[in-house]
Write a protein that holds these residues in place. Structure first.
Motif, PDB file in Angstrom:
ATOM      1  N   CYS A 149      34.812  36.892  32.378  1.00  0.00           N
ATOM      2  CA  CYS A 149      36.254  37.104  32.304  1.00  0.00           C
ATOM      3  C   CYS A 149      36.857  36.117  31.299  1.00  0.00           C
ATOM      4  CB  CYS A 149      36.874  36.888  33.678  1.00  0.00           C
ATOM      5  SG  CYS A 149      38.676  36.841  33.639  1.00  0.00           S
ATOM      6  N   ARG A 154      34.699  33.634  35.063  1.00  0.00           N
ATOM      7  CA  ARG A 154      33.764  34.116  36.089  1.00  0.00           C
ATOM      8  C   ARG A 154      33.018  35.335  35.569  1.00  0.00           C
ATOM      9  NH1 ARG A 154      37.430  35.254  41.012  1.00  0.00           N
ATOM     10  NH2 ARG A 154      35.492  35.897  42.012  1.00  0.00           N
ATOM     11  N   VAL A 159      33.392  39.542  40.180  1.00  0.00           N
ATOM     12  CA  VAL A 159      34.799  39.451  40.576  1.00  0.00           C
ATOM     13  C   VAL A 159      35.205  40.718  41.325  1.00  0.00           C
ATOM     14  CG1 VAL A 159      35.393  37.940  38.651  1.00  0.00           C
ATOM     15  CG2 VAL A 159      35.632  40.421  38.414  1.00  0.00           C
ATOM     16  N   GLU A 160      36.284  40.633  42.071  1.00  0.00           N
ATOM     17  CA  GLU A 160      36.768  41.766  42.841  1.00  0.00           C
ATOM     18  C   GLU A 160      37.297  42.842  41.888  1.00  0.00           C
ATOM     19  OE1 GLU A 160      40.077  38.807  42.243  1.00  0.00           O
ATOM     20  OE2 GLU A 160      37.932  38.735  42.690  1.00  0.00           O
ATOM     21  N   HIS A 163      40.304  42.772  39.072  1.00  0.00           N
ATOM     22  CA  HIS A 163      40.501  41.373  38.700  1.00  0.00           C
ATOM     23  C   HIS A 163      41.135  41.270  37.321  1.00  0.00           C
ATOM     24  CE1 HIS A 163      39.482  37.080  38.314  1.00  0.00           C
ATOM     25  NE2 HIS A 163      39.178  37.372  37.064  1.00  0.00           N
TER      26      HIS A 163
END
Ligand SMILES: [Zn+2]
Ligand SMILES: [Zn+2]
Length: 191
Positions: A149, A154, A159-160, A163
């Motif tokens: 990201c 991350r 990640v969710e 995100h």
């Protein structure tokens, strides 16, 4: 020119061929990687085993070396920076002209390294050239690696969903930090 060490792992003795055109020898050797097998983020660490399968063949002008070299390079994924192991396999094909032979017969591209020194030939410069050309400029840990990201660094596959980061002008970011982010409250309620 530096003298060849006949015991060096990438130096081959042409004497068993006896300068008889057509005579040949197949040689399989595992040699430690020499220095300089590197390009950008990828390199074959010195000492890594290199599996050589070569054929030495006497021809009129000298000794023709053909075959393959296999080894493993180490690098970093170009997207997520994880370590990656890169299998490397290169084809070798080099003509080494006899010291007293006519180098022109080897073609206009022949260099000083393309000569036998005494009875020996040094495969190291050609192995290095071939491996360096074969190393990928941007290796990937896997073809669909989504990378990192750009907002928080991350891994994007961890990640969710959804995100992201609001892009905030640097001049306002100090002010924005003073307020409670309403989005963040909503997220907590959803989960
Ligand atoms: Zn990756
Ligand atoms: Zn992020």
């Amino acid at each position: 020119m530096r003298r060849l060490d006949p015991r060096a792992p990438l130096v081959f003795d042409s004497r068993p061929l006896g300068r008889r055109p057509g005579s040949m020898r197949a040689i399989s050797r595992s040699v430690p990687a020499p220095e300089g097998l590197e390009a950008g983020l990828v390199s074959v660490p010195v000492g890594t085993p290199v599996e050589l399968d070569v054929r030495l063949e006497a021809v009129m002008e000298g000794v023709l070396v053909t075959g393959t070299a296999r080894t493993t390079a180490a690098g970093q994924c170009g997207r997520c920076l994880d370590p990656v192991a890169v299998p490397v396999e290169v084809e070798l094909c080099e003509l080494y002209v006899y010291p007293d032979g006519d180098a022109r017969s080897a073609g206009p591209d022949s260099e000083e390294t393309d000569r036998l020194q005494g009875d020996h030939l040094d495969l190291e410069p050609h192995l290095r050239d071939a491996v360096v050309l074969a190393l990928p400029l941007q290796p990937l840990c896997r073809d669909d690696c989504p990378g990192l990201c750009p907002g928080c660094g991350r891994r994007l596959d961890e990640v969710e969903p959804g995100h992201g980061h609001d892009v905030v002008d640097a001049r306002w970011s100090a002010l924005a930090g003073l307020e409670l982010d309403p989005e963040r409250t909503t997220e907590t309620e959803e989960s």
